[in-house]
Design an enzyme around this catalytic site. Structure first.
Site, mmCIF file in Angstrom:
data_model
loop_
_atom_site.group_PDB
_atom_site.id
_atom_site.type_symbol
_atom_site.label_atom_id
_atom_site.label_comp_id
_atom_site.label_asym_id
_atom_site.label_seq_id
_atom_site.Cartn_x
_atom_site.Cartn_y
_atom_site.Cartn_z
ATOM 1 N N ASN A 10 41.324 41.314 45.835
ATOM 2 C CA ASN A 10 41.255 40.739 44.621
ATOM 3 C C ASN A 10 39.986 41.160 43.773
ATOM 4 O O ASN A 10 39.923 40.345 42.795
ATOM 5 C CB ASN A 10 41.552 39.220 44.461
ATOM 6 C CG ASN A 10 43.226 38.908 44.593
ATOM 7 O OD1 ASN A 10 43.406 37.908 44.838
ATOM 8 N ND2 ASN A 10 43.870 39.700 44.651
ATOM 9 N N THR B 230 41.789 33.650 46.171
ATOM 10 C CA THR B 230 42.679 34.741 46.055
ATOM 11 C C THR B 230 44.063 34.513 45.701
ATOM 12 O O THR B 230 44.488 33.451 46.058
ATOM 13 C CB THR B 230 42.528 35.544 47.442
ATOM 14 O OG1 THR B 230 43.009 34.779 48.516
ATOM 15 C CG2 THR B 230 40.828 35.902 47.666
ATOM 16 N N CYS B 231 44.828 35.726 45.579
ATOM 17 C CA CYS B 231 46.243 35.574 45.146
ATOM 18 C C CYS B 231 46.887 35.914 46.488
ATOM 19 O O CYS B 231 48.105 36.528 46.560
ATOM 20 C CB CYS B 231 46.611 36.603 44.094
ATOM 21 S SG CYS B 231 45.447 36.134 42.621
ATOM 22 N N ASP B 232 46.534 35.270 47.799
ATOM 23 C CA ASP B 232 47.356 35.262 48.854
ATOM 24 C C ASP B 232 47.690 33.879 49.291
ATOM 25 O O ASP B 232 46.653 33.003 49.498
ATOM 26 C CB ASP B 232 46.291 36.100 49.950
ATOM 27 C CG ASP B 232 47.487 36.247 51.132
ATOM 28 O OD1 ASP B 232 48.247 35.502 51.523
ATOM 29 O OD2 ASP B 232 47.403 37.610 51.536
#
Ligand SMILES: *Cc1c(COP(=O)(O)O)cnc(C)c1O
Length: 377
Positions: free
Chosen positions: A367, A324-326
């Site tokens: 996401n 994910t984009c975290d």
């Protein structure tokens, strides 16, 4: 552990995307191991560890009781075939209307750790049985439970006296030594505290009957763990030491220890890269991370065994991260994780010991990723 049944399932079904596969035969074996090593304790499976209907139905059929944290969990346990007298509402933090709904379902056993919660129960479930949770230090647990639940033993005495005054049945004391507890003697000091609460209340004419010894029984990850027998022996010795020949009814609430080793997550390597040409460690990105169900890697607390098809090859320490984009979605970085040098994008990996605390921790659509799929076989 990846059982042959899980291997066969993955080989024939070839499910796409990350997924958890739970082998019910292992859950059954775990239940029997608890039953056998703690024959005098009632087993209340902690539903939150893995509430899959198939798991609950199996445990209900084996005679397990259920510890639930919400009305929804209570309804799942009822749907699985448990009767209300086999269900406890063990969360110390409940809305009064949820207590009323549980009571309407016939639930009669509630956890408290405060005067305020006792008042709610006396109004919403008059006459019910309550047990008061006492704090423990969590020392030795790999996933400690901190100070959120429980009160000091002296306050537990007051809470239980108050419950009695409000017409409830002051039934016992509970504690939880902390999850993934690898020290078999961790129950001893909490049982000593419980005994002191029993004695104080007896002096006031209130005779408690039950000690709820909680969960904490571990799952094998990378390191070996003591057997269920070892826990049973140590706990029984402590009960004897503190309660002599007046051992009360006891309850255990295994969650992780009941289902953890029954599940394996199949995942896939999405990317292997470096941050600079002279970076020491490769970054291995999987299609599952903290938000896909592996939340217990928080602070790198739980270190899962990860198997690849290249485990015989030379190994090197890697960072492992999720898709994910975290930026918090990194599983192991402070403590690098050895993976084969030959590991390649597209390889499948098996993350073992993931039967507990994974599906329910998985985000809904962060996401756009689906929640973790589960196959119960
Ligand atoms: C979570 C929980 C359990 C289960 O703990 P494990 O360490 O997974 O065995 C048992 N009892 C209560 C009250 C819990 O909240």
């Amino acid at each position: 552990m990846t059982t042959q049944r899980i291997r066969d399932f993955l080989a024939t079904r070839r499910p796409d995307g990350p997924c958890l596969v739970v082998d019910l035969d292992v859950v059954r074996d775990n239940f029997h191991a608890f039953r056998h090593s703690m024959p005098d304790s009632a087993i209340y499976y902690a539903v939150k560890a893995n509430p899959a209907p198939e798991v609950l139905r199996l445990l209900a059929s084996l005679g397990s009781n259920f510890d639930c944290a919400s009305v929804a969990e209570i309804e799942m346990a009822l749907d699985a075939g448990a009767t209300a007298d086999r269900i406890s509402y063990g969360n110390t933090i409940k809305k009064e209307r949820d207590i009323a709904r549980a009571h309407a379902h016939g639930i009669n056993l509630f956890a408290v750790d405060s005067h305020e919660e006792v008042e709610k129960i006396s109004r919403a479930a008059p006459g019910a049985r309550v047990f008061c949770r006492v704090l423990t230090d969590g020392e030795g647990a790999e996933w400690p439970l901190s100070r959120k639940f429980g009160c000091v033993p002296q306050m537990a005495v007051d809470v239980l006296v108050y419950a009695h005054q409000l017409g409830l049945e002051s039934y016992g004391v509970s504690f939880h030594v902390g999850s993934q507890m690898t020290k078999v003697d961790a129950w001893d000091s909490a049982l000593a505290d419980a005994k002191r609460v029993f004695v104080s209340l007896a002096k006031q004419g209130i005779h408690l009957q039950m000690v709820n010894m909680g969960g904490g029984f571990p799952t094998k990850y990378l390191r070996d763990i003591p057997s269920a027998e070892a826990y049973g022996k140590a706990i029984f010795a402590s009960l004897r030491a503190h309660f002599g020949n007046q051992i009360p009814h006891t309850i255990i609430e295994p969650g992780r220890g009941m289902v953890g080793n029954a599940g394996v997550i199949k995942a896939e390597v999405v990317l292997i890269s470096k941050k600079s040409d002279n970076d020491d460690a490769r970054w291995v990105f999987l299609d599952i991370g903290k938000f896909g169900g592996l939340a217990e890697t928080m602070d790198e607390a739980i270190r899962y065994p990860i198997r690849t098809e290249r485990d015989g090859d030379e190994m090197e320490p890697c960072v492992i991260a999720g898709p994910t984009c975290d930026s918090a979605d990194v599983l192991y970085e402070k403590n690098l994780y050895p993976l084969p040098v030959s590991l390649t994008i597209g390889d499948e990996v098996l993350i073992e010991g993931t039967g507990a605390y994974t599906t329910t921790y998985s985000a809904v659509a962060f996401n756009g990723f689906d929640p973790l799929k589960a196959y119960i076989i």
